[in-house]
Design a protein around this motif. Structure first.
Motif, PDB file in Angstrom:
ATOM      1  N   ARG A  91      27.589   9.829   9.123  1.00  0.00           N
ATOM      2  CA  ARG A  91      28.066   8.446   9.233  1.00  0.00           C
ATOM      3  C   ARG A  91      28.910   8.316  10.498  1.00  0.00           C
ATOM      4  NH1 ARG A  91      31.324  11.057   5.682  1.00  0.00           N
ATOM      5  NH2 ARG A  91      33.554  10.633   5.802  1.00  0.00           N
ATOM      6  N   SER A 101      31.905   7.075  13.000  1.00  0.00           N
ATOM      7  CA  SER A 101      33.337   6.834  12.927  1.00  0.00           C
ATOM      8  C   SER A 101      33.600   5.340  12.921  1.00  0.00           C
ATOM      9  CB  SER A 101      34.018   7.467  14.144  1.00  0.00           C
ATOM     10  OG  SER A 101      35.323   6.981  14.277  1.00  0.00           O
ATOM     11  N   SER A 102      34.646   4.940  12.230  1.00  0.00           N
ATOM     12  CA  SER A 102      35.030   3.525  12.231  1.00  0.00           C
ATOM     13  C   SER A 102      35.556   3.098  13.592  1.00  0.00           C
ATOM     14  CB  SER A 102      36.092   3.270  11.160  1.00  0.00           C
ATOM     15  OG  SER A 102      37.241   4.052  11.410  1.00  0.00           O
ATOM     16  N   TYR A 103      35.817   4.047  14.488  1.00  0.00           N
ATOM     17  CA  TYR A 103      36.300   3.759  15.839  1.00  0.00           C
ATOM     18  C   TYR A 103      35.166   3.699  16.856  1.00  0.00           C
ATOM     19  CZ  TYR A 103      40.971   4.536  14.082  1.00  0.00           C
ATOM     20  OH  TYR A 103      42.136   4.436  13.384  1.00  0.00           O
ATOM     21  N   SER A 104      33.909   3.660  16.422  1.00  0.00           N
ATOM     22  CA  SER A 104      32.778   3.686  17.347  1.00  0.00           C
ATOM     23  C   SER A 104      32.659   2.422  18.183  1.00  0.00           C
ATOM     24  CB  SER A 104      31.467   3.923  16.584  1.00  0.00           C
ATOM     25  OG  SER A 104      31.403   5.253  16.151  1.00  0.00           O
TER      26      SER A 104
END
Length: 74
Positions: free
Chosen positions: A8, A10-13
């Protein structure tokens, strides 16, 4: 076991195609990290406990350490 469906982003992508960061996959015993721009290259794999310690150390060090690790301090 880490399989293709475990990965999955990263939420920082970021926005757009979201290929500007890392992907992570986990199993009961290990955590793997790979470059989202080159998913077929090698991944780094850590024992789960060691990865948790690493992440907690980053949280404690602040933004300058995270920027340095990400190569953003140049």
């Amino acid at each position: 076991m880490i399989t293709p469906e475990n990965w999955r982003k990263s939420s920082y992508s970021g926005g757009g195609d979201g290929n500007n960061c890392v992907e992570i996959a986990n199993s009961p015993t290990h955590i793997a990290i790979r470059d989202s721009k080159a998913p077929f290259r090698a991944a780094l794999t850590f024992p789960a406990g060691a990865f948790s310690t690493f992440v907690e150390a980053l949280k404690g060090e602040g933004r300058s350490t995270r920027a340095s690790l990400a190569g953003l301090d140049n």
